[in-house]
Design a protein around this motif. Structure first.
Motif, PDB file in Angstrom:
ATOM      1  N   ALA A  91      21.496  -3.743 -84.558  1.00 14.77           N
ATOM      2  CA  ALA A  91      20.308  -3.162 -85.180  1.00 14.77           C
ATOM      3  C   ALA A  91      20.376  -3.273 -86.698  1.00 14.77           C
ATOM      4  O   ALA A  91      19.389  -3.635 -87.350  1.00 14.77           O
ATOM      5  N   CYS A  92      21.530  -2.958 -87.269  1.00 17.26           N
ATOM      6  CA  CYS A  92      21.675  -3.050 -88.723  1.00 17.26           C
ATOM      7  C   CYS A  92      21.559  -4.491 -89.202  1.00 17.26           C
ATOM      8  O   CYS A  92      20.924  -4.766 -90.221  1.00 17.26           O
ATOM      9  N   PHE A  93      22.165  -5.416 -88.469  1.00 15.68           N
ATOM     10  CA  PHE A  93      22.078  -6.827 -88.847  1.00 15.68           C
ATOM     11  C   PHE A  93      20.629  -7.314 -88.857  1.00 15.68           C
ATOM     12  O   PHE A  93      20.253  -8.162 -89.663  1.00 15.68           O
ATOM     13  N   SER A  94      19.805  -6.757 -87.961  1.00  6.67           N
ATOM     14  CA  SER A  94      18.412  -7.191 -87.870  1.00  6.67           C
ATOM     15  C   SER A  94      17.511  -6.460 -88.851  1.00  6.67           C
ATOM     16  O   SER A  94      16.314  -6.747 -88.935  1.00  6.67           O
ATOM     17  N   GLY A  95      18.062  -5.484 -89.580  1.00  4.80           N
ATOM     18  CA  GLY A  95      17.273  -4.733 -90.542  1.00  4.80           C
ATOM     19  C   GLY A  95      16.633  -3.483 -89.972  1.00  4.80           C
ATOM     20  O   GLY A  95      15.939  -2.758 -90.685  1.00  4.80           O
ATOM     21  N   ALA A  96      16.872  -3.192 -88.698  1.00  6.89           N
ATOM     22  CA  ALA A  96      16.299  -1.998 -88.053  1.00  6.89           C
ATOM     23  C   ALA A  96      17.282  -0.842 -88.189  1.00  6.89           C
ATOM     24  O   ALA A  96      17.847  -0.348 -87.205  1.00  6.89           O
ATOM     25  N   THR A  97      17.500  -0.397 -89.423  1.00  6.15           N
ATOM     26  CA  THR A  97      18.549   0.576 -89.686  1.00  6.15           C
ATOM     27  C   THR A  97      18.329   1.907 -88.976  1.00  6.15           C
ATOM     28  O   THR A  97      19.290   2.616 -88.659  1.00  6.15           O
ATOM     29  N   ALA A  98      17.076   2.268 -88.728  1.00  2.79           N
ATOM     30  CA  ALA A  98      16.802   3.533 -88.040  1.00  2.79           C
ATOM     31  C   ALA A  98      17.310   3.528 -86.605  1.00  2.79           C
ATOM     32  O   ALA A  98      17.457   4.582 -85.990  1.00  2.79           O
ATOM     33  N   TRP A  99      17.582   2.348 -86.076  1.00  8.09           N
ATOM     34  CA  TRP A  99      18.037   2.220 -84.693  1.00  8.09           C
ATOM     35  C   TRP A  99      19.514   1.854 -84.613  1.00  8.09           C
ATOM     36  O   TRP A  99      19.985   1.356 -83.598  1.00  8.09           O
ATOM     37  N   CYS A 100      20.245   2.122 -85.687  1.00 11.93           N
ATOM     38  CA  CYS A 100      21.689   1.876 -85.694  1.00 11.93           C
ATOM     39  C   CYS A 100      22.335   2.482 -84.456  1.00 11.93           C
ATOM     40  O   CYS A 100      22.061   3.623 -84.083  1.00 11.93           O
ATOM     41  N   GLU A 101      23.203   1.724 -83.823  1.00 15.66           N
ATOM     42  CA  GLU A 101      23.807   2.137 -82.556  1.00 15.66           C
ATOM     43  C   GLU A 101      24.940   3.141 -82.740  1.00 15.66           C
ATOM     44  O   GLU A 101      25.377   3.773 -81.773  1.00 15.66           O
ATOM     45  N   ARG A 102      25.424   3.335 -83.962  1.00 15.77           N
ATOM     46  CA  ARG A 102      26.624   4.132 -84.166  1.00 15.77           C
ATOM     47  C   ARG A 102      26.394   5.445 -84.903  1.00 15.77           C
ATOM     48  O   ARG A 102      27.306   6.260 -84.997  1.00 15.77           O
ATOM     49  N   GLN A 103      25.189   5.654 -85.435  1.00 17.37           N
ATOM     50  CA  GLN A 103      24.951   6.915 -86.125  1.00 17.37           C
ATOM     51  C   GLN A 103      24.630   8.004 -85.105  1.00 17.37           C
ATOM     52  O   GLN A 103      24.390   7.727 -83.936  1.00 17.37           O
ATOM     53  N   TYR A 104      24.621   9.231 -85.560  1.00 12.84           N
ATOM     54  CA  TYR A 104      24.327  10.358 -84.680  1.00 12.84           C
ATOM     55  C   TYR A 104      22.956  10.206 -84.036  1.00 12.84           C
ATOM     56  O   TYR A 104      22.039   9.629 -84.619  1.00 12.84           O
ATOM     57  N   GLY A 105      22.802  10.762 -82.854  1.00 15.07           N
ATOM     58  CA  GLY A 105      21.501  10.801 -82.193  1.00 15.07           C
ATOM     59  C   GLY A 105      20.580  11.805 -82.861  1.00 15.07           C
ATOM     60  O   GLY A 105      20.977  12.567 -83.745  1.00 15.07           O
ATOM     61  N   ARG A 106      19.343  11.856 -82.404  1.00 17.47           N
ATOM     62  CA  ARG A 106      18.306  12.641 -83.073  1.00 17.47           C
ATOM     63  C   ARG A 106      18.660  14.129 -83.186  1.00 17.47           C
ATOM     64  O   ARG A 106      18.299  14.787 -84.128  1.00 17.47           O
ATOM     65  N   GLY A 107      19.358  14.685 -82.227  1.00 20.10           N
ATOM     66  CA  GLY A 107      19.710  16.092 -82.296  1.00 20.10           C
ATOM     67  C   GLY A 107      21.033  16.346 -82.977  1.00 20.10           C
ATOM     68  O   GLY A 107      21.595  17.438 -82.848  1.00 20.10           O
ATOM     69  N   GLY A 108      21.541  15.347 -83.697  1.00 21.78           N
ATOM     70  CA  GLY A 108      22.836  15.482 -84.331  1.00 21.78           C
ATOM     71  C   GLY A 108      23.970  15.336 -83.342  1.00 21.78           C
ATOM     72  O   GLY A 108      25.058  15.887 -83.534  1.00 21.78           O
ATOM     73  N   VAL A 109      23.724  14.574 -82.275  1.00 20.58           N
ATOM     74  CA  VAL A 109      24.723  14.396 -81.224  1.00 20.58           C
ATOM     75  C   VAL A 109      25.583  13.181 -81.542  1.00 20.58           C
ATOM     76  O   VAL A 109      25.076  12.080 -81.740  1.00 20.58           O
ATOM     77  N   ALA A 110      26.901  13.395 -81.610  1.00 19.64           N
ATOM     78  CA  ALA A 110      27.835  12.314 -81.877  1.00 19.64           C
ATOM     79  C   ALA A 110      28.058  11.486 -80.626  1.00 19.64           C
ATOM     80  O   ALA A 110      27.609  11.838 -79.524  1.00 19.64           O
ATOM     81  N   ALA A 111      28.770  10.379 -80.778  1.00 15.41           N
ATOM     82  CA  ALA A 111      28.993   9.467 -79.652  1.00 15.41           C
ATOM     83  C   ALA A 111      29.716  10.144 -78.498  1.00 15.41           C
ATOM     84  O   ALA A 111      29.535   9.776 -77.332  1.00 15.41           O
ATOM     85  N   ASP A 112      30.531  11.155 -78.795  1.00 13.33           N
ATOM     86  CA  ASP A 112      31.265  11.841 -77.727  1.00 13.33           C
ATOM     87  C   ASP A 112      30.460  12.960 -77.084  1.00 13.33           C
ATOM     88  O   ASP A 112      30.976  13.714 -76.257  1.00 13.33           O
ATOM     89  N   GLY A 113      29.193  13.114 -77.468  1.00 15.80           N
ATOM     90  CA  GLY A 113      28.317  14.120 -76.879  1.00 15.80           C
ATOM     91  C   GLY A 113      28.324  15.456 -77.588  1.00 15.80           C
ATOM     92  O   GLY A 113      27.551  16.356 -77.236  1.00 15.80           O
ATOM     93  N   SER A 114      29.165  15.618 -78.612  1.00 13.59           N
ATOM     94  CA  SER A 114      29.248  16.885 -79.335  1.00 13.59           C
ATOM     95  C   SER A 114      28.261  16.903 -80.489  1.00 13.59           C
ATOM     96  O   SER A 114      27.951  15.879 -81.090  1.00 13.59           O
ATOM     97  N   THR A 115      27.786  18.117 -80.811  1.00 12.39           N
ATOM     98  CA  THR A 115      26.927  18.290 -81.986  1.00 12.39           C
ATOM     99  C   THR A 115      27.708  18.823 -83.184  1.00 12.39           C
ATOM    100  O   THR A 115      27.138  19.018 -84.254  1.00 12.39           O
ATOM    101  N   ARG A 116      29.018  19.087 -82.987  1.00  9.29           N
ATOM    102  CA  ARG A 116      29.912  19.596 -84.030  1.00  9.29           C
ATOM    103  C   ARG A 116      29.595  21.031 -84.438  1.00  9.29           C
ATOM    104  O   ARG A 116      30.202  21.568 -85.345  1.00  9.29           O
ATOM    105  N   MET A 117      28.624  21.660 -83.785  1.00 13.29           N
ATOM    106  CA  MET A 117      28.294  23.055 -84.048  1.00 13.29           C
ATOM    107  C   MET A 117      28.069  23.772 -82.727  1.00 13.29           C
ATOM    108  O   MET A 117      27.461  23.207 -81.800  1.00 13.29           O
TER     109      MET A 117
END
Length: 364
Positions: A91-117
């Motif tokens: 996604a980043c290579f294509s310029g679609a930075t909002a769809w980056c595969e590695r950043q947190y999800g919309r609810g602040g959910v990390a890749a491991d499923g935690s929100t850190r709060m």
């Protein structure tokens, strides 16, 4: 904390985890009040979660860093963005930075499923990935940008969203060139950032459109060459100002059923209509005349955070501020303590002021 549609509650029992690898914990000093938060608060943008924290225009001080974070340190003044593109995925290579595969999800959910709060052992969601109306928040390092100590943190809040979005709509998406013609619908924080960006880019005709006279006046002080009340807007009025080709770029920060057809009609042949408002999240593109768009070879472009890369764009915006080209003082018109957050949102609903920064930190 958001505990139901239209209901905010101040609580003191949210637990914030230590930062994990590649993460930064930030002590939030100030957080701006944005329409995107208001849409969630009022139920226009459903959240459907029992516990959530609003706020995403964050400026604060680094409290702790996780493993692998090398360019930030405790004590750094920073802006936190709701996007933190990794720069290394498809996604980043294509310029679609909002769809980056590695950043947190919309609810602040990390890749491991935690929100850190958590609260009472239950996860606390962080709306738009940040959750800024809290004393401490966690972010991916790519979403945290160091800013100079000379930049007041209450002013720095707007760099996290509204200025990135409005500036990026003009520079990154519409690619406004010197001598161009630009119209901006809606003169809130995003729209006024777009006005300033058009001026900095060298546009010679810049029209701001808003029903609130004080915002039109502010737009003129920030670079608009003309301002219109929406009732004045017509193709004939535009042609009298621009000539037969109308506007090369039209930025619609409202993007409602009321503004879109007019914005499209003012976009000239081979011009670009940038849609970035989410006032009505389910608004179809009604009223856009297909023949007009096809025959005029017009581009209709969506815009999310100005298609920005925070670590590229925030330093550029800071430099413009340092050289007196970008006015941030005029963008922040109110300041309130955290226990007055309901009044800050009420002001936003009523169109009072432009941007209110909420003082979050309990530490002087």
């Amino acid at each position: 904390m958001l505990t139901g549609s239209g209901s905010l509650e101040l609580v003191d029992d949210v637990v914030v985890d230590p930062p994990q690898s590649g993460e930064v914990r930030v002590r939030v000093e100030w957080c701006g009040v944005c329409h995107s938060d208001l849409h969630v608060l009022d139920g226009d943008t459903p959240s459907n979660v029992p516990h959530a924290i609003l706020g995403h225009e964050v400026a604060g001080i680094v409290d702790a860093i996780g493993d692998g974070v090398t360019d930030l340190a405790p004590g750094d003044h920073v802006v936190v963005s709701m996007l933190g593109p990794c720069g290394d995925c498809e996604a980043c290579f294509s310029g679609a930075t909002a769809w980056c595969e590695r950043q947190y999800g919309r609810g602040g959910v990390a890749a491991d499923g935690s929100t850190r709060m958590t609260r009472g052992g239950m996860p606390v969601m962080r709306i738009t990935r940040v959750g800024g109306f809290v004393e401490y928040t966690i972010a991916r390092q790519e979403a945290v940008v160091k800013v100079p100590d000379e930049l007041p943190l209450d002013l720095a809040t707007v760099l996290g969203c509204s200025v990135q979005t409005g500036f990026g709509a003009v520079v990154n998406i519409a690619e406004v060139a010197a001598g161009s013609t630009v119209a901006v619908f809606g003169l809130g924080g995003v729209g006024l950032a777009a006005i300033q960006a058009a001026r900095i880019a060298g546009a010679t005709t810049i029209v701001g459109i808003d029903p609130i006279e004080s915002r039109r006046s502010l737009a003129e002080s920030l670079g608009a060459t003309s301002t219109w009340d929406p009732v004045q807007v017509s193709v004939d009025e535009a042609r009298a100002l621009t000539g037969p080709l109308l506007f090369r770029s039209v930025i619609d920060t409202v993007s409602s059923a009321r503004t879109l057809p007019t914005a499209a009609s003012l976009t000239g042949p081979k011009g670009t209509l940038v849609i970035l408002g989410i006032t009505e999240s389910k608004t179809p593109l009604e009223g856009l005349l297909t023949a007009d768009i096809v025959a005029g070879q017009k581009r209709v472009m969506g815009c999310y955070l100005g298609n920005g890369i925070p670590r590229r764009d925030v330093p550029r915006l800071v430099r413009l501020w340092q050289h007196g080209l970008l006015d941030l003082d005029s963008m922040v018109t109110g300041r309130r303590p955290l226990d007055q957050i309901d009044q800050a949102f009420a002001d936003l609903r009523a169109g009072i002021g432009l941007r209110t920064a909420v003082r979050v930190s309990l530490t002087d």
